[in-house]
Design an enzyme around this catalytic site. Structure first.
Site, PDB file in Angstrom:
ATOM      1  N   LYS A 177      -6.320 -19.486  75.145  1.00 24.39           N
ATOM      2  CA  LYS A 177      -7.051 -20.085  74.030  1.00 24.39           C
ATOM      3  C   LYS A 177      -6.334 -21.292  73.444  1.00 24.39           C
ATOM      4  O   LYS A 177      -6.974 -22.219  72.954  1.00 24.39           O
ATOM      5  CB  LYS A 177      -7.284 -19.036  72.933  1.00 24.39           C
ATOM      6  CG  LYS A 177      -8.102 -17.830  73.377  1.00 24.39           C
ATOM      7  CD  LYS A 177      -9.496 -18.225  73.844  1.00 24.39           C
ATOM      8  CE  LYS A 177     -10.365 -18.691  72.689  1.00 24.39           C
ATOM      9  NZ  LYS A 177     -11.750 -19.011  73.146  1.00 24.39           N
ATOM     10  N   ASP A 178      -5.028 -21.290  73.478  1.00 24.50           N
ATOM     11  CA  ASP A 178      -4.235 -22.372  72.882  1.00 24.50           C
ATOM     12  C   ASP A 178      -3.043 -22.650  73.790  1.00 24.50           C
ATOM     13  O   ASP A 178      -1.929 -22.199  73.538  1.00 24.50           O
ATOM     14  CB  ASP A 178      -3.771 -21.947  71.491  1.00 24.50           C
ATOM     15  CG  ASP A 178      -3.148 -23.091  70.708  1.00 24.50           C
ATOM     16  OD1 ASP A 178      -3.250 -24.246  71.146  1.00 24.50           O
ATOM     17  OD2 ASP A 178      -2.559 -22.810  69.646  1.00 24.50           O
TER      18      ASP A 178
END
Length: 468
Positions: free
Chosen positions: A176-177
């Site tokens: 996600k990041d």
């Protein structure tokens, strides 16, 4: 499934300049603890408090609510004839005023293995995980579970659940990041200790009863040289993604300074593969592109060469500062078995890589020493039979004995200094390093696979189990 190495192209090893790498500034954490009874170091658990975003690194601080913890090694009284085990517990994650850390509570709150698998599948349905990554996560869980259960360690089911909940959460967070590695990456030790996270994941896979360290006294010599300000380079074979954890686990009882301060020359695959990245974040790395994968995409060749040049400049700066311990695999990749005999042996060293590394050490302006290191650990996490271009290899995981051994330092001028032909000198020096690694590897092989144990020792290679 940790790391590792690649040998940079020889053309990039000759250009140096100074640069500055800043370190993430992260606040300290509060803690709580839990442990399991084992014969070797066990796990204490802690968690941190708040999040701070620093210099594009997007590091996070973890809150103490519902703590199942971050892994931290503590010493425990040894018990005879039992196997090492450790468990890293799942960490509860919160947000701060600056940034919201991606998370999936289902991983951290999982009570069973089926809960973990359901969380993976739900993340795919919600389009929070790519299918190929999710499939790799499921495969990783199943293979890790089978290996740890095979080990017979106490509380094996709990160890699998705790470790895999944390691993899957860290993978999910990075998807996600995505974390971005700098050319010289410093291990992230706080507020989340990625180093101990990796150690505790690999620990249950090692059969310490049939694992050995060769020449522990030479590791003591290396540590003394580092503390005096000298540089040390370990020229090593490379067998698995778990090599850094194996080295550290076998040395942590006697030489934790070495275990925690090695800088690994690491290939790009371990800083791009989603299933590798969380483990790589816990190691000190000099990130390079392997010669084996330099031409995978012709459009990226020049970009990769420039990236290698930057990394090698970082290496030169580090060596000029002294007290650096650098691990490199001059073969440029992992060992693989003979396709006919199926026997494993160290892959040949590249003479240009060994010579260029030697020149880097000699030009640093501080004393430097080169030692040959042998690793035998392919059983716990063997590489694919062939070198693969695509990211996302199949992970096979097993419980097995492992070994490392270091030989006496090999001085270029003593071995090949009298030779007038530079190319011949380079080859002679490389052969001396490789022969030492091969000799040590054969002793480890006799001890582990030949089941000779410490009786496999020779006059120049003394095996021991320093954790006993």
């Amino acid at each position: 499934m940790l790391i590792l190495s690649a040998s940079p192209s020889s053309s990039t090893l000759s250009s140096f300049s100074s640069s500055h790498i800043s370190r993430p500034l992260i606040s300290s954490s509060s803690s709580s603890s839990a442990s399991f009874s084992t014969s070797l170091p066990v796990v204490a658990v802690k968690a941190g408090a708040r999040l701070l975003s620093i210099r594009k690194l997007r590091c996070a601080i973890f809150c103490a609510s519902k703590v199942r913890g971050m892994a931290e090694i503590v010493e425990e009284k040894k018990e005879s004839n039992s196997t090492a085990a450790a468990a890293a517990a799942a960490v509860a994650v919160s947000t701060s005023e600056n940034h919201e850390l991606p998370q999936l509570r289902a991983f951290l709150d999982a009570r069973t293995g089926e809960d973990l698998l359901s969380a993976i599948r739900k993340a795919v349905e919600d389009e929070k995980l790519p299918l190929n990554v999710a499939e790799g996560m499921e495969e990783l869980y199943q293979n890790y579970r089978n290996a740890v259960l095979q080990s017979g360690v106490p509380k094996a089911d709990e160890i699998v659940l705790y470790n895999m909940a944390l691993v899957l959460d860290r993978i999910f967070v990075d998807v996600k990041d995505p974390f971005e590695f700098s050319p010289h990456h410093k291990a992230i030790r706080e507020p989340f200790d990625y180093y101990k996270f990796g150690q505790n994941y690999i620990r249950p896979l090692l059969d310490f009863r049939s694992s050995y360290v060769g020449n522990i006294s030479v590791f003591g010599e290396i540590e003394e040289k580092l503390k005096q300000g000298d540089n040390v380079v370990l020229m090593s074979n490379h067998q698995s993604e778990a090599d850094p954890a194996v080295i550290a686990l076998l040395l942590e009882s006697k030489h934790p300074y070495i275990a925690e301060n090695i800088i690994y020359v690491a290939g790009d695959r371990v800083i791009t593969d989603p299933l590798c990245k969380p483990f790589s974040m816990g190691r000190n790395l000099l990130c390079v592109y392997s010669k084996k994968h330099m031409g995978d995409d012709p459009k990226l060749v020049e970009k990769k060469k420039r990236a290698n040049t930057r990394s090698l400049k970082e290496m030169a700066v580090l060596l000029r500062g002294g007290s650096k311990l650098i691990w490199i695999a001059p073969s440029g990749g992992r060992d693989r078995p003979n396709p006919v005999t199926k026997e494993w042996y160290p892959a040949p060293f590249d003479a240009s890589s060994t010579d260029n590394m030697r020149r880097l050490v000699e030009h640093a302006g501080v004393p430097g020493h080169i030692y040959p290191l042998a690793i035998l650990c392919y059983d716990i996490m063997p590489p694919p039979p062939q070198v693969e271009k695509n990211i996302g290899e199949k992970r096979i995981i097993s419980f097995h004995g492992t070994g490392i051994s270091v030989g006496t330092k090999i001085d270029f001028h003593e071995v090949a200094g009298a030779l007038e032909d530079p190319e011949e000198a380079k080859m002679v020096y490389t052969k001396a390093l490789y022969n030492s690694v091969n000799q040590q590897y054969n002793v480890l092989n006799s001890a582990i696979h030949g089941k000779q144990g410490q009786e496999a020792s020779t006059p120049s290679i003394s095996l021991s189990q320093p954790w006993q």
